[in-house]
Design a protein around this motif. Sequence first.
Motif, PDB file in Angstrom:
ATOM      1  N   VAL A 271       0.809  -1.230   0.000  1.00 19.37           N
ATOM      2  CA  VAL A 271       0.000   0.000   0.000  1.00 19.37           C
ATOM      3  C   VAL A 271       0.846   1.286   0.000  1.00 19.37           C
ATOM      4  CG1 VAL A 271      -2.049  -0.998   1.100  1.00 19.37           C
ATOM      5  CG2 VAL A 271      -0.267   0.015   2.529  1.00 19.37           C
ATOM      6  N   GLN A 272       2.136   1.162   0.271  1.00 18.92           N
ATOM      7  CA  GLN A 272       2.989   2.371   0.383  1.00 18.92           C
ATOM      8  C   GLN A 272       2.801   3.361  -0.779  1.00 18.92           C
ATOM      9  OE1 GLN A 272       5.079   3.425   2.808  1.00 18.92           O
ATOM     10  NE2 GLN A 272       4.618   1.691   4.108  1.00 18.92           N
ATOM     11  N   PRO A 273       2.813   2.915  -2.049  1.00 16.75           N
ATOM     12  CA  PRO A 273       2.696   3.880  -3.147  1.00 16.75           C
ATOM     13  C   PRO A 273       1.333   4.570  -3.199  1.00 16.75           C
ATOM     14  CG  PRO A 273       3.544   1.788  -3.944  1.00 16.75           C
ATOM     15  CD  PRO A 273       3.064   1.556  -2.557  1.00 16.75           C
TER      16      PRO A 273
ATOM     17  N   TYR B 133      -0.276   6.023  -0.743  1.00 20.74           N
ATOM     18  CA  TYR B 133      -0.399   7.223   0.095  1.00 20.74           C
ATOM     19  C   TYR B 133      -0.155   8.458  -0.758  1.00 20.74           C
ATOM     20  CZ  TYR B 133      -0.558   4.043   4.031  1.00 20.74           C
ATOM     21  OH  TYR B 133      -0.925   3.041   4.892  1.00 20.74           O
ATOM     22  N   GLY B 134      -1.096   9.367  -0.699  1.00 18.56           N
ATOM     23  CA  GLY B 134      -0.968  10.593  -1.492  1.00 18.56           C
ATOM     24  C   GLY B 134      -1.625  10.463  -2.858  1.00 18.56           C
ATOM     25  N   ALA B 135      -1.951   9.237  -3.285  1.00 20.67           N
ATOM     26  CA  ALA B 135      -2.550   9.047  -4.613  1.00 20.67           C
ATOM     27  C   ALA B 135      -3.924   8.392  -4.529  1.00 20.67           C
ATOM     28  CB  ALA B 135      -1.624   8.191  -5.475  1.00 20.67           C
ATOM     29  N   CYS B 136      -4.148   7.582  -3.510  1.00 21.40           N
ATOM     30  CA  CYS B 136      -5.416   6.841  -3.399  1.00 21.40           C
ATOM     31  C   CYS B 136      -5.994   7.021  -1.996  1.00 21.40           C
ATOM     32  CB  CYS B 136      -5.194   5.340  -3.619  1.00 21.40           C
ATOM     33  SG  CYS B 136      -4.466   4.949  -5.214  1.00 21.40           S
ATOM     34  N   SER B 137      -7.303   6.984  -1.910  1.00 22.24           N
ATOM     35  CA  SER B 137      -7.904   7.106  -0.579  1.00 22.24           C
ATOM     36  C   SER B 137      -8.548   5.789  -0.144  1.00 22.24           C
ATOM     37  CB  SER B 137      -8.955   8.209  -0.588  1.00 22.24           C
ATOM     38  OG  SER B 137      -9.828   7.977  -1.674  1.00 22.24           O
ATOM     39  N   GLU B 138      -8.732   4.887  -1.114  1.00 24.40           N
ATOM     40  CA  GLU B 138      -9.374   3.605  -0.787  1.00 24.40           C
ATOM     41  C   GLU B 138      -8.511   2.452  -1.280  1.00 24.40           C
ATOM     42  OE1 GLU B 138     -14.058   4.152  -1.330  1.00 24.40           O
ATOM     43  OE2 GLU B 138     -12.847   4.536  -3.099  1.00 24.40           O
TER      44      GLU B 138
ATOM     45  N   GLY C  91      -3.654   4.415   7.782  1.00 20.89           N
ATOM     46  CA  GLY C  91      -2.246   4.718   8.008  1.00 20.89           C
ATOM     47  C   GLY C  91      -1.786   5.944   7.241  1.00 20.89           C
ATOM     48  N   VAL C  92      -0.549   6.303   7.469  1.00 21.19           N
ATOM     49  CA  VAL C  92       0.010   7.461   6.771  1.00 21.19           C
ATOM     50  C   VAL C  92       1.355   7.044   6.183  1.00 21.19           C
ATOM     51  CG1 VAL C  92      -1.033   9.351   8.078  1.00 21.19           C
ATOM     52  CG2 VAL C  92       1.015   8.251   8.955  1.00 21.19           C
ATOM     53  N   TYR C  93       1.743   7.719   5.136  1.00 17.54           N
ATOM     54  CA  TYR C  93       3.041   7.377   4.537  1.00 17.54           C
ATOM     55  C   TYR C  93       4.164   7.998   5.353  1.00 17.54           C
ATOM     56  CZ  TYR C  93       6.922   6.938   1.377  1.00 17.54           C
ATOM     57  OH  TYR C  93       8.137   6.631   0.849  1.00 17.54           O
ATOM     58  N   ASP C  94       5.075   7.163   5.733  1.00 18.15           N
ATOM     59  CA  ASP C  94       6.216   7.642   6.483  1.00 18.15           C
ATOM     60  C   ASP C  94       7.403   7.610   5.530  1.00 18.15           C
ATOM     61  OD1 ASP C  94       7.581   8.483   8.640  1.00 18.15           O
ATOM     62  OD2 ASP C  94       6.957   6.848   9.959  1.00 18.15           O
ATOM     63  N   GLU C  95       7.882   8.751   5.146  1.00 11.63           N
ATOM     64  CA  GLU C  95       8.981   8.829   4.181  1.00 11.63           C
ATOM     65  C   GLU C  95      10.237   8.189   4.773  1.00 11.63           C
ATOM     66  OE1 GLU C  95      10.638   9.611   0.678  1.00 11.63           O
ATOM     67  OE2 GLU C  95       8.704  10.538   1.014  1.00 11.63           O
ATOM     68  N   ALA C  96      10.975   7.454   3.959  1.00 14.24           N
ATOM     69  CA  ALA C  96      12.233   6.882   4.439  1.00 14.24           C
ATOM     70  C   ALA C  96      13.246   8.010   4.561  1.00 14.24           C
ATOM     71  CB  ALA C  96      12.704   5.814   3.474  1.00 14.24           C
TER      72      ALA C  96
ATOM     73  N   TYR D 275      -0.361  -6.720  16.470  1.00  9.29           N
ATOM     74  CA  TYR D 275       0.592  -5.955  15.664  1.00  9.29           C
ATOM     75  C   TYR D 275       1.794  -5.545  16.532  1.00  9.29           C
ATOM     76  CZ  TYR D 275      -2.474  -5.729  11.619  1.00  9.29           C
ATOM     77  OH  TYR D 275      -3.213  -6.064  10.517  1.00  9.29           O
ATOM     78  N   LEU D 276       2.928  -5.350  15.842  1.00 10.67           N
ATOM     79  CA  LEU D 276       4.171  -5.062  16.570  1.00 10.67           C
ATOM     80  C   LEU D 276       4.357  -3.572  16.846  1.00 10.67           C
ATOM     81  CD1 LEU D 276       6.470  -7.476  14.532  1.00 10.67           C
ATOM     82  CD2 LEU D 276       5.454  -7.898  16.772  1.00 10.67           C
ATOM     83  N   HIS D 277       3.692  -2.734  16.080  1.00 13.49           N
ATOM     84  CA  HIS D 277       3.717  -1.272  16.277  1.00 13.49           C
ATOM     85  C   HIS D 277       5.115  -0.662  16.331  1.00 13.49           C
ATOM     86  CE1 HIS D 277      -0.521  -1.304  16.508  1.00 13.49           C
ATOM     87  NE2 HIS D 277      -0.608  -1.874  17.683  1.00 13.49           N
ATOM     88  N   ALA D 278       6.020  -1.176  15.487  1.00  7.52           N
ATOM     89  CA  ALA D 278       7.373  -0.596  15.455  1.00  7.52           C
ATOM     90  C   ALA D 278       7.429   0.583  14.494  1.00  7.52           C
ATOM     91  CB  ALA D 278       8.384  -1.657  15.028  1.00  7.52           C
ATOM     92  N   GLY D 279       6.362   0.822  13.741  1.00  5.86           N
ATOM     93  CA  GLY D 279       6.419   1.847  12.692  1.00  5.86           C
ATOM     94  C   GLY D 279       7.137   1.248  11.498  1.00  5.86           C
TER      95      GLY D 279
END
Length: 594
Positions: A185-187, A189-194, A227-232, A378-382
Amino acid sequence: MVLEGLRKLEYRGYDSAGLAAIFSENKDPIETERTTGFVSDLVLKANGRFDGAKISIGHTRWATHGGVTDYNAHPHSSEDGKITIVHNGIIENSMELSSKISKLGFSLSSETDTEVIVHLLDYELKTQADGKNHLDAFCSVISQLEGSWAIAAMATGLDGILISRKGAPLVIGRGQDNISVSSDVQPFYGACSEVAYMKDGDNFLLTREGIISQLDAVIPEFEILQGVYDEADPGNFPHMMLKEIHDQPTSLSNALSGRISSDGINAQLSGFELSPEQIRKVERINLVACGTAYYASEIICSYIRRLTNIRAEAFIASEFPAKSVCSPNTLTIGVSQSGETKDTLDALFLAKKFGSKISSLCNVIGSTISRLTGNGAYLHAGPEFAVASSKVFTNMIAVGLLFALTISDISQKEKKNIIKELRKLPNIISSQLMDMDDSISLATELITNSEPPIFIGRGALSSYVAKEGALKMMEISYIPCLSVPGGELKHGPIALISEGSPVIAIAPTDSNLSLMESSIRECKSRGAKIILITDNEGPVTELADILIQTNNTHPELSPFVNAIPIQLLAYYVGVENGVNVDRPRNLAKSVTVV
Ligand code: F6R
């Protein structure tokens, strides 16, 4: 947009990249470009040629069949260039299919297992009966394949993308002016809402109007993209890995948050289909995982064995003997950062086949493993971007310990002692990271100028931290590293020790300390240089050539404080050896092939 999506997937690791596009004027052959190297190399080679494309597919390849070359990179096209496809996974009957297509007069221009698919599709489209469409031809080709795949195909004249999923992740995204498909799903974020998650066996045509299927197929429902995209973005750190090592106080705190009762006495890890009472009654718990997640699983099993009377065993997922350890009264838990690891996924399928209940501990929300099991924690490590796992290792152990405490029947006093220290862990790790002296740089210098190091530890906690230390160092410094439980040295591996050989000894203050002292002496008397990782301040420290002092904590929590120096050591030795530590050679972050 597709190139941007590929860039967001770069952290997964790959060796080549490619792109194909159809324009409004329907040029043929389809415009394609591919190259070894990085997405940035592809952008250079594409040189703006793809701007204004109407439909486009891109791919990053991690070689399985055929070398890392431009011609093996995806997309692969039909001889007339009117059909082009990308594929993740492995086509197991590709040899058989390639002899079939040669007999039909096609010739292969790559060494991949993928290329056969495009020629089969070409043949099918050219020979299918009147009234049949592209999706029918595609489904007919898919029915001939064996193995695992996520496939996207385009054809001149077709206003959409043909997609198929079996055993490799594929998700559909929908935005205001696009419909997209991706293996993650990473790509989106910012392009799709569903987002709509495809199931194994799904074959669709994706068009601007929506998802088109064959008559009896079920179309997945779109849901809100979470979720939100977290930039590397490494921020002030030179690499993502170092940032992620330093993220551990925060990631651990997120793993513990809301999972310890307010009186600090009980752990409450929820999300499992079975209640703690039901879990206590199972015949055995199996943990299945790979690599770092497997070493974390060994530590988690040790917690389960110590804190409960339940039989628990960890297995390397690709070696899982499901038939002999699974039955209806067992629980099998998949442990995975990505939640996409094919070996772990397959082990869970096998467990289910033999009647076991299945659950998971995953980091990536909505991943295939978490969706397959439908329950777990879930591990919740981000997001973890560096290929070598660091913060997820400690979060796996933390969540595994919470699981063991949740089902444990030890005394309240004992439980409280562990939980009290567990709550302090983020602070303990934080001060340890801040107070690191020059011991890591001294040890780095010793290791880079000596024979390959040997990692030793004793007991089910430290011997697996030692194994994780050796794996981490191998991965990102390319030094062949060995790890042995201290007691095993004398049964063979000690032969490797000569004057100056570095031995990294993990020796926390626990019931194994005096035995560890004996193991260290055995090495030292044969000339080894001892890099000692310990919280102890007693006589054992005199055996150290380089002393890496950790913070003191409850003996059960020693893997957390010991993980930090082994991660830092691997990182600095890797940097010293000139390795791209965030993307070491040959490795991928998500291993979706067997
Ligand atoms: C090592 C490493 C790998 C993974 C393994 C499993 O640093 O990252 O050994 O631990 O490939 O991956 P996941 O946890 O995604 O199932």
